[in-house]
Scaffold this active site. Structure first.
Site, mmCIF file in Angstrom:
data_model
loop_
_atom_site.group_PDB
_atom_site.id
_atom_site.type_symbol
_atom_site.label_atom_id
_atom_site.label_comp_id
_atom_site.label_asym_id
_atom_site.label_seq_id
_atom_site.Cartn_x
_atom_site.Cartn_y
_atom_site.Cartn_z
ATOM 1 N N GLN A 104 86.098 11.363 -7.266
ATOM 2 C CA GLN A 104 85.985 10.913 -5.874
ATOM 3 C C GLN A 104 84.995 11.804 -5.125
ATOM 4 O O GLN A 104 84.649 11.531 -3.993
ATOM 5 C CB GLN A 104 87.363 10.972 -5.203
ATOM 6 C CG GLN A 104 88.415 10.097 -5.851
ATOM 7 C CD GLN A 104 89.802 10.414 -5.318
ATOM 8 O OE1 GLN A 104 90.250 9.853 -4.325
ATOM 9 N NE2 GLN A 104 90.466 11.358 -5.959
ATOM 10 N N ASN A 105 84.593 12.899 -5.776
ATOM 11 C CA ASN A 105 83.734 13.887 -5.129
ATOM 12 C C ASN A 105 82.281 13.428 -5.112
ATOM 13 O O ASN A 105 81.859 12.669 -5.977
ATOM 14 C CB ASN A 105 83.881 15.245 -5.825
ATOM 15 C CG ASN A 105 85.312 15.735 -5.738
ATOM 16 O OD1 ASN A 105 86.080 15.285 -4.907
ATOM 17 N ND2 ASN A 105 85.675 16.644 -6.637
ATOM 18 N N HIS A 122 82.750 7.400 -5.183
ATOM 19 C CA HIS A 122 82.372 7.450 -3.762
ATOM 20 C C HIS A 122 80.904 7.823 -3.569
ATOM 21 O O HIS A 122 80.512 8.320 -2.496
ATOM 22 C CB HIS A 122 83.299 8.418 -3.010
ATOM 23 C CG HIS A 122 84.726 7.979 -3.011
ATOM 24 N ND1 HIS A 122 85.780 8.844 -2.831
ATOM 25 C CD2 HIS A 122 85.287 6.766 -3.199
ATOM 26 C CE1 HIS A 122 86.925 8.173 -2.893
ATOM 27 N NE2 HIS A 122 86.658 6.907 -3.112
HETATM 28 N N1 APR Z 1 93.539 23.210 -7.142
HETATM 29 C C1 APR Z 1 94.335 22.097 -7.164
HETATM 30 N N2 APR Z 1 94.599 21.335 -6.065
HETATM 31 C C2 APR Z 1 94.043 21.732 -4.909
HETATM 32 C C3 APR Z 1 93.237 22.895 -4.789
HETATM 33 C C4 APR Z 1 93.008 23.655 -5.986
HETATM 34 N N3 APR Z 1 92.265 24.757 -5.979
HETATM 35 N N4 APR Z 1 92.845 23.026 -3.488
HETATM 36 C C5 APR Z 1 93.389 21.970 -2.816
HETATM 37 N N5 APR Z 1 94.101 21.202 -3.668
HETATM 38 C C6 APR Z 1 94.774 19.931 -3.413
HETATM 39 C C7 APR Z 1 95.473 19.822 -2.068
HETATM 40 O O1 APR Z 1 96.831 20.149 -2.256
HETATM 41 C C8 APR Z 1 95.282 18.343 -1.692
HETATM 42 O O2 APR Z 1 96.459 17.588 -1.970
HETATM 43 O O3 APR Z 1 93.741 18.962 -3.410
HETATM 44 C C9 APR Z 1 94.159 17.851 -2.627
HETATM 45 C C10 APR Z 1 92.908 17.328 -1.906
HETATM 46 O O4 APR Z 1 93.271 16.169 -1.231
HETATM 47 P P1 APR Z 1 92.246 15.493 -0.188
HETATM 48 O O5 APR Z 1 91.701 16.515 0.697
HETATM 49 O O6 APR Z 1 92.981 14.349 0.402
HETATM 50 O O7 APR Z 1 91.044 15.011 -1.120
HETATM 51 P P2 APR Z 1 90.920 13.709 -2.032
HETATM 52 O O8 APR Z 1 92.217 13.306 -2.622
HETATM 53 O O9 APR Z 1 89.799 13.937 -2.939
HETATM 54 O O10 APR Z 1 90.484 12.606 -0.920
HETATM 55 C C11 APR Z 1 90.154 11.326 -1.369
HETATM 56 O O11 APR Z 1 89.355 10.751 0.808
HETATM 57 O O12 APR Z 1 88.310 11.523 2.649
HETATM 58 C C12 APR Z 1 88.155 10.705 1.569
HETATM 59 O O13 APR Z 1 86.189 10.056 0.450
HETATM 60 C C13 APR Z 1 87.010 11.146 0.666
HETATM 61 O O14 APR Z 1 86.947 11.262 -1.736
HETATM 62 C C14 APR Z 1 87.722 11.559 -0.623
HETATM 63 C C15 APR Z 1 89.005 10.763 -0.567
#
Ligand code: APR
Length: 245
Positions: A104-105, A122
């Site tokens: 998703q990154n 994305h």
């Molecule tokens: N290792 C493991 N997990 C981690 C770490 C780490 N070092 N740091 C943070 N996290 C976890 C957090 O607990 C959180 O639940 O990563 C998760 C990140 O969640 P989001 O910020 O919601 O990111 P993501 O799931 O990728 O979001 C999905 O949302 O905003 C849109 O397009 C954007 O691709 C993104 C999508």
């Protein structure tokens, strides 16, 4: 699940699996210095995504997105380097364990670490397009134009748009189709650093489980899909993955 017990179980599952899909989210790049979106200090706690990252708002007034890109995204993504987790996945791919990386990154760190089969659900920030003539610009070129004018404009006068998917936009069809195919054909689906709240991406773990794959979730915070997982480890991804290799 206590981390040490989790690692030995994770190692066993990885050893027994032949076609692993790694599904990564912002938490996977957190250890490369890129903010996550949700949870403590997440970008969406500072910026309202319906203003700064939504397609209709972008069409009305792209300056919000481009200010967010200039002040928050570009400086961080520009200097970000792959972390141990990225390199561990690339190594597992070399060893024939990783079948696909679905991310998703938008930071291209998987590819910089040497992963080849990366599906970007994305899009990514490295490609930017003119909304009028579709001319392609690199992130650095767009940033130079951005320093002159906000929103940045193409030589044809058109407004530039990021190659990333904004809220309200459909995902790139080819990427989504490839992700669905890989998800239905894997024997292990490994979620790494995602809150699993954004769809359709977050539907993939459920589809993998329904298709008979073992579901493993490694995330610092609990997720809504933990109950259906075969293994959940609440810990940092990069250290855990590097212990696998
Ligand atoms: N290792 C493991 N997990 C981690 C770490 C780490 N070092 N740091 C943070 N996290 C976890 C957090 O607990 C959180 O639940 O990563 C998760 C990140 O969640 P989001 O910020 O919601 O990111 P993501 O799931 O990728 O979001 C999905 O949302 O905003 C849109 O397009 C954007 O691709 C993104 C999508």
């Amino acid at each position: 699940m206590f981390i040490d017990g989790g690692v030995s179980k994770l190692k066993k599952i990885v050893m027994d699996s032949k076609r692993i899909v790694a599904f990564t989210g912002a938490g996977f790049s957190a250890e490369s210095g890129i903010s996550t979106f949700r949870g403590a200090g997440g970008l969406w706690t500072k910026y309202d995504p319906s203003i700064y990252a939504e397609v209709n708002r972008f069409r009305e007034d792209p300056s919000y997105y481009w200010r967010f890109f200039r002040d928050e995204r570009y400086p961080v993504i520009k200097r970000a380097k792959p972390n141990e987790g990225h390199f561990a996945l690339a190594e597992l791919e070399k060893r024939g364990k990783i079948y696909r990386v679905i991310t998703q990154n938008i930071d291209v760190l998987h590819q910089l670490a040497g992963s080849s089969d990366v599906i970007e659900l994305h899009g990514n920030t490295r490609k930017i397009f003119c909304l009028s003539c579709e001319r392609e610009y690199s992130m650095n070129e767009a940033y130079s134009l951005l320093k002159e004018e906000l929103p940045p404009r193409c030589s044809c006068g058109g407004v530039l748009k990021p190659g990333t998917v904004l809220f309200g936009e459909p995902l790139p069809k080819v990427a989504l189709d490839m992700a669905m195919l890989a998800t239905r054909n894997c024997d292990m689906f490994l979620v790494l650093g995602s809150s699993l709240v954004v769809y359709p991406a977050a539907s993939l773990p459920r589809i993998a489980k329904k298709s008979g794959a073992i579901l493993v979730i490694i995330n610092i915070d609990p997720t809504l899909l933990d109950d259906m997982a075969d293994l959940v480890i609440n810990g940092g991804t990069s250290k855990l993955l590097s212990r696998l290799i």
